[in-house]
Write a protein that holds these residues in place. Structure first.
Motif, PDB file in Angstrom:
ATOM      1  N   PRO A  51      46.293  76.213  13.736  1.00 51.41           N
ATOM      2  CA  PRO A  51      46.798  75.227  12.307  1.00 51.41           C
ATOM      3  C   PRO A  51      48.293  75.490  12.365  1.00 51.41           C
ATOM      4  N   ILE A  52      48.879  74.153  12.236  1.00 52.32           N
ATOM      5  CA  ILE A  52      50.496  74.382  12.247  1.00 52.32           C
ATOM      6  C   ILE A  52      50.919  73.316  11.172  1.00 52.32           C
ATOM      7  N   SER A  53      51.755  73.417  10.296  1.00 49.20           N
ATOM      8  CA  SER A  53      52.242  72.738   9.125  1.00 49.20           C
ATOM      9  C   SER A  53      52.907  71.593   9.739  1.00 49.20           C
ATOM     10  N   ILE A  54      52.953  70.648   9.014  1.00 55.65           N
ATOM     11  CA  ILE A  54      53.711  69.230   9.488  1.00 55.65           C
ATOM     12  C   ILE A  54      55.218  69.587   8.911  1.00 55.65           C
ATOM     13  N   MET A  64      56.769  69.531  14.088  1.00 57.51           N
ATOM     14  CA  MET A  64      56.208  70.802  13.870  1.00 57.51           C
ATOM     15  C   MET A  64      57.108  71.818  14.518  1.00 57.51           C
ATOM     16  N   THR A  65      57.350  72.952  13.640  1.00 61.43           N
ATOM     17  CA  THR A  65      58.178  74.019  13.976  1.00 61.43           C
ATOM     18  C   THR A  65      57.411  75.304  14.475  1.00 61.43           C
ATOM     19  N   ILE A  66      56.959  75.463  15.608  1.00 63.45           N
ATOM     20  CA  ILE A  66      56.118  76.449  16.117  1.00 63.45           C
ATOM     21  C   ILE A  66      56.564  77.829  16.652  1.00 63.45           C
ATOM     22  N   ARG A  67      56.108  78.916  15.981  1.00 63.73           N
ATOM     23  CA  ARG A  67      56.479  80.145  16.268  1.00 63.73           C
ATOM     24  C   ARG A  67      55.887  80.616  17.640  1.00 63.73           C
ATOM     25  N   ARG A  68      56.323  81.258  18.638  1.00 61.30           N
ATOM     26  CA  ARG A  68      55.663  81.712  19.834  1.00 61.30           C
ATOM     27  C   ARG A  68      55.252  83.154  19.197  1.00 61.30           C
ATOM     28  N   VAL A  69      53.885  83.305  19.126  1.00 65.08           N
ATOM     29  CA  VAL A  69      53.331  84.600  18.678  1.00 65.08           C
ATOM     30  C   VAL A  69      52.048  84.951  19.560  1.00 65.08           C
ATOM     31  N   GLY A  70      51.624  84.017  20.164  1.00 62.18           N
ATOM     32  CA  GLY A  70      49.985  84.615  21.244  1.00 62.18           C
ATOM     33  C   GLY A  70      49.844  83.727  21.901  1.00 62.18           C
ATOM     34  N   LYS A  71      48.469  83.633  22.100  1.00 58.27           N
ATOM     35  CA  LYS A  71      47.839  82.789  22.966  1.00 58.27           C
ATOM     36  C   LYS A  71      48.043  81.350  23.166  1.00 58.27           C
ATOM     37  N   VAL A  72      47.864  80.619  22.075  1.00 58.04           N
ATOM     38  CA  VAL A  72      48.219  79.121  22.165  1.00 58.04           C
ATOM     39  C   VAL A  72      49.592  78.594  21.872  1.00 58.04           C
ATOM     40  N   THR A  73      50.392  79.250  21.179  1.00 56.49           N
ATOM     41  CA  THR A  73      51.589  79.206  21.104  1.00 56.49           C
ATOM     42  C   THR A  73      52.605  79.497  22.306  1.00 56.49           C
ATOM     43  N   ASP A  74      52.239  80.396  22.879  1.00 61.72           N
ATOM     44  CA  ASP A  74      53.047  80.864  24.170  1.00 61.72           C
ATOM     45  C   ASP A  74      52.904  79.719  25.304  1.00 61.72           C
ATOM     46  N   VAL A  75      51.757  78.949  25.196  1.00 60.24           N
ATOM     47  CA  VAL A  75      51.299  77.927  26.180  1.00 60.24           C
ATOM     48  C   VAL A  75      52.312  76.774  25.752  1.00 60.24           C
ATOM     49  N   LEU A 114      59.897  77.761   5.445  1.00 54.82           N
ATOM     50  CA  LEU A 114      60.938  76.653   5.224  1.00 54.82           C
ATOM     51  C   LEU A 114      60.249  75.319   5.898  1.00 54.82           C
ATOM     52  N   ALA A 115      59.235  75.522   7.028  1.00 55.12           N
ATOM     53  CA  ALA A 115      58.905  74.507   7.750  1.00 55.12           C
ATOM     54  C   ALA A 115      58.025  73.680   6.896  1.00 55.12           C
ATOM     55  N   PRO A 116      57.163  73.953   6.027  1.00 54.89           N
ATOM     56  CA  PRO A 116      56.066  73.100   5.250  1.00 54.89           C
ATOM     57  C   PRO A 116      56.994  72.294   4.012  1.00 54.89           C
ATOM     58  N   PHE A 229      49.601  78.572   1.351  1.00 60.28           N
ATOM     59  CA  PHE A 229      49.024  79.794   2.209  1.00 60.28           C
ATOM     60  C   PHE A 229      49.062  79.516   3.644  1.00 60.28           C
ATOM     61  N   GLU A 230      49.605  80.568   4.593  1.00 64.75           N
ATOM     62  CA  GLU A 230      49.167  80.448   5.990  1.00 64.75           C
ATOM     63  C   GLU A 230      48.103  81.175   6.210  1.00 64.75           C
ATOM     64  N   ARG A 231      46.909  81.210   5.764  1.00 59.09           N
ATOM     65  CA  ARG A 231      45.931  81.845   5.988  1.00 59.09           C
ATOM     66  C   ARG A 231      45.374  81.587   7.263  1.00 59.09           C
ATOM     67  N   LYS A 232      44.690  82.827   7.851  1.00 60.55           N
ATOM     68  CA  LYS A 232      44.027  82.644   9.086  1.00 60.55           C
ATOM     69  C   LYS A 232      42.902  81.507   9.056  1.00 60.55           C
ATOM     70  N   MET A 233      42.860  80.431   9.890  1.00 59.68           N
ATOM     71  CA  MET A 233      42.066  79.650   9.864  1.00 59.68           C
ATOM     72  C   MET A 233      41.439  79.109  11.128  1.00 59.68           C
ATOM     73  N   GLY A 254      43.427  74.101  -0.041  1.00 59.30           N
ATOM     74  CA  GLY A 254      44.917  74.592  -0.020  1.00 59.30           C
ATOM     75  C   GLY A 254      45.377  73.634   0.962  1.00 59.30           C
ATOM     76  N   PRO A 255      46.354  74.022   1.866  1.00 59.49           N
ATOM     77  CA  PRO A 255      47.049  75.450   1.666  1.00 59.49           C
ATOM     78  C   PRO A 255      47.804  75.519   0.548  1.00 59.49           C
ATOM     79  N   VAL A 256      48.145  74.378  -0.348  1.00 64.09           N
ATOM     80  CA  VAL A 256      49.052  74.500  -1.271  1.00 64.09           C
ATOM     81  C   VAL A 256      48.189  74.595  -2.443  1.00 64.09           C
TER      82      VAL A 256
HETATM   83  C1  LIG Z   1      47.995  76.393   7.025  1.00 61.35           C
HETATM   84  C2  LIG Z   1      48.688  76.695   8.083  1.00 61.35           C
HETATM   85  C3  LIG Z   1      49.851  76.566   8.552  1.00 61.35           C
HETATM   86  C4  LIG Z   1      50.703  77.396   9.360  1.00 61.35           C
HETATM   87  N1  LIG Z   1      51.908  76.678   9.957  1.00 61.35           N
HETATM   88  C5  LIG Z   1      52.608  77.225  10.920  1.00 61.35           C
HETATM   89  C6  LIG Z   1      53.957  76.694  11.348  1.00 61.35           C
HETATM   90  O1  LIG Z   1      54.282  75.769  10.593  1.00 61.35           O
HETATM   91  N2  LIG Z   1      54.443  77.197  12.400  1.00 61.35           N
HETATM   92  C7  LIG Z   1      53.905  78.163  12.894  1.00 61.35           C
HETATM   93  O2  LIG Z   1      54.599  78.829  13.885  1.00 61.35           O
HETATM   94  N3  LIG Z   1      53.098  78.959  12.513  1.00 61.35           N
HETATM   95  C8  LIG Z   1      52.111  78.500  11.536  1.00 61.35           C
HETATM   96  N4  LIG Z   1      51.062  78.839  11.206  1.00 61.35           N
HETATM   97  C9  LIG Z   1      50.408  80.307  11.794  1.00 61.35           C
HETATM   98  C10 LIG Z   1      49.855  79.751  13.209  1.00 61.35           C
HETATM   99  O3  LIG Z   1      48.584  78.940  12.780  1.00 61.35           O
HETATM  100  C11 LIG Z   1      49.623  81.086  14.051  1.00 61.35           C
HETATM  101  O4  LIG Z   1      50.818  81.571  14.330  1.00 61.35           O
HETATM  102  C12 LIG Z   1      48.571  80.710  15.432  1.00 61.35           C
HETATM  103  O5  LIG Z   1      47.370  80.494  15.050  1.00 61.35           O
HETATM  104  C13 LIG Z   1      49.017  81.698  16.082  1.00 61.35           C
HETATM  105  O6  LIG Z   1      48.053  81.265  17.448  1.00 61.35           O
HETATM  106  P1  LIG Z   1      48.327  81.881  18.915  1.00 61.35           P
HETATM  107  O7  LIG Z   1      47.045  81.598  19.691  1.00 61.35           O
HETATM  108  O8  LIG Z   1      49.444  81.608  19.573  1.00 61.35           O
HETATM  109  O9  LIG Z   1      48.100  83.482  18.538  1.00 61.35           O
HETATM  110  P2  LIG Z   1      47.140  84.672  18.602  1.00 61.35           P
HETATM  111  O10 LIG Z   1      47.006  85.192  20.046  1.00 61.35           O
HETATM  112  O11 LIG Z   1      45.862  84.068  17.948  1.00 61.35           O
HETATM  113  O12 LIG Z   1      47.697  85.548  17.607  1.00 61.35           O
HETATM  114  C14 LIG Z   1      49.013  86.228  17.838  1.00 61.35           C
HETATM  115  C15 LIG Z   1      49.250  87.084  16.576  1.00 61.35           C
HETATM  116  O13 LIG Z   1      49.409  86.306  15.503  1.00 61.35           O
HETATM  117  C16 LIG Z   1      48.594  86.485  14.566  1.00 61.35           C
HETATM  118  N5  LIG Z   1      48.176  85.404  13.710  1.00 61.35           N
HETATM  119  C17 LIG Z   1      47.427  84.223  14.308  1.00 61.35           C
HETATM  120  N6  LIG Z   1      47.238  83.481  13.306  1.00 61.35           N
HETATM  121  C18 LIG Z   1      47.912  83.776  12.064  1.00 61.35           C
HETATM  122  C19 LIG Z   1      48.336  83.297  10.852  1.00 61.35           C
HETATM  123  N7  LIG Z   1      47.572  82.298  10.403  1.00 61.35           N
HETATM  124  N8  LIG Z   1      49.071  83.940  10.021  1.00 61.35           N
HETATM  125  C20 LIG Z   1      49.547  85.184  10.322  1.00 61.35           C
HETATM  126  N9  LIG Z   1      49.180  85.899  11.759  1.00 61.35           N
HETATM  127  C21 LIG Z   1      48.513  85.150  12.323  1.00 61.35           C
HETATM  128  C22 LIG Z   1      47.595  87.397  15.027  1.00 61.35           C
HETATM  129  O14 LIG Z   1      46.924  88.267  14.133  1.00 61.35           O
HETATM  130  C23 LIG Z   1      47.918  87.963  16.366  1.00 61.35           C
HETATM  131  O15 LIG Z   1      48.578  89.236  15.757  1.00 61.35           O
HETATM  132  C24 LIG Z   1      50.232  78.313  10.138  1.00 61.35           C
HETATM  133  C25 LIG Z   1      49.056  78.685   9.679  1.00 61.35           C
HETATM  134  C26 LIG Z   1      48.214  78.168   8.751  1.00 61.35           C
HETATM  135  C27 LIG Z   1      46.884  78.621   8.336  1.00 61.35           C
END
Ligand SMILES: Cc1cc2nc3c(=O)[nH]c(=O)nc-3n(C[C@H](O)[C@H](O)[C@H](O)COP(=O)(O)OP(=O)(O)OC[C@H]3O[C@@H](n4cnc5c(N)ncnc54)[C@H](O)[C@@H]3O)c2cc1C
Ligand code: FES
Length: 267
Positions: A51-54, A64-75, A114-116, A229-233, A254-256
């Motif tokens: 899930p990513i905010s518009i 969409m502003t996407i932070r590289r943190v893991g599996k999907v966002t890396d690709v 700041l993105a949403p 909320f950026e709850r895990k979804m 939500g998320p608002v």
């Molecule tokens: C409603 C909503 C809006 C979002 N908007 C944005 C946005 O605008 N830009 C953006 O960059 N990201 C946003 N996120 C977070 C984004 O969904 C996660 O970063 C993404 O799911 C990570 O996927 P991944 O496969 O790259 O990482 P994974 O490989 O699944 O995880 C990498 C790491 O990130 C952590 N992680 C995964 N999902 C979340 C999450 N939701 N919150 C906190 N940590 C998480 C994992 O625990 C792990 O440590 C949003 C999430 C929600 C629920």
């Protein structure tokens, strides 16, 4: 047969703008017509979905502003202009922006929070007459983490914009910023008419909790505060239960949330 709600559509990447080393803004060609603060599920076939905010939208595009943190966002970060992402949505409840018309709007955003709200600020940047006043508090960890520098500079021409960083360092930023957490600056905000203030707070849960407390101390009523909320979804459409807090489906309700409801959801 009902259409498959999980089926995404293909959206071409029009442009990629690097905000920081790990936060990149993607402009995608599509006619999604979202509401302010909604999100979409973004996927890469064979890799996964997230899930990513518009963060902004207009005729024929969303951003969409996407932070590289893991599996999907890396690709996703390996893709470039003219490549494609797969999208489904928009989902969730957004901010009630027309209810803010005529009021003093204060937005406190932490990091990617700041993105949403970027589309809301841009909306009022285009229509400043629709607000009495807008104050933006945008907090980041360090100068290198500051997002939307160009927009911040433009917004500051019309609104009171305060950029904060947890810790200043020797990095040279084009943006003037103060050192400290956002909470430190809430008591200093000018709020001439408390009853007129409408407050949006978006960021990590701990930031939202303590920032809301500061606004409550200032006398802003709970019902005039909104958080997101950026709850895990997972599914984003109320089927999987991943986003549930107690009996609340964050993806649907939500998320608002208005703070009267959110205060029971923030840990
Ligand atoms: C409603 C909503 C809006 C979002 N908007 C944005 C946005 O605008 N830009 C953006 O960059 N990201 C946003 N996120 C977070 C984004 O969904 C996660 O970063 C993404 O799911 C990570 O996927 P991944 O496969 O790259 O990482 P994974 O490989 O699944 O995880 C990498 C790491 O990130 C952590 N992680 C995964 N999902 C979340 C999450 N939701 N919150 C906190 N940590 C998480 C994992 O625990 C792990 O440590 C949003 C999430 C929600 C629920
Ligand atoms: S994300 Fe599946 S129910 Fe909310």
């Amino acid at each position: 047969m009902a259409p498959n709600p999980y089926l995404p559509f293909k959206a071409e990447i029009i442009s990629v703008t690097r905000q920081t080393d790990i936060d990149w803004t993607y402009r995608l060609a599509c006619d999604l017509n979202p509401r302010w603060g909604q999100f979409a599920e973004v996927s890469i076939p064979g890799v996964g979905e997230c899930p990513i905010s518009i963060s902004d939208f207009g005729d024929g595009y969303i951003e969409m502003t996407i932070r590289r943190v893991g599996k999907v966002t890396d690709v996703i970060h390996q893709l470039d202009q003219a490549d494609h992402l797969f999208i489904r949505g928009p989902y969730g409840q957004g901010f009630p922006v027309p209810d803010f018309y005529g009021h003093h709007l204060v937005i406190a955003a932490g990091g990617t929070g700041l993105a949403p709200v970027k589309s809301i600020i841009n909306h009022f940047y285009r229509h400043p007459e629709r607000l009495n006043r807008l104050d933006l508090l945008a907090g980041f960890k360090s100068p290198a983490d500051i997002l939307f520098k160009e927009e911040l500079a433009n917004w500051a021409k019309l609104f009171n914009v305060l950029v904060t960083v947890d810790k200043k360092n020797s990095e040279n930023t084009a943006i003037d910023c103060k050192e400290g957490l956002i909470t430190k600056f809430v008591p200093e905000l000018e709020i001439p008419q408390l009853a007129e203030a409408r407050v949006i707070i978006v960021g990590p849960p701990v930031m939202m909790k303590f920032t809301a407390q500061e606004f409550l101390k200032r006398g802003v009523a709970e019902e005039n505060i909104w958080v997101s909320f950026e709850r895990k979804m997972c599914c984003g459409i109320g089927k999987c239960g991943h986003c549930k807090i107690d009996n609340t489906y964050v993806c649907l309700e939500g998320p608002v949330f208005n703070y009267t409801r959110a205060k029971n959801l923030l840990d």
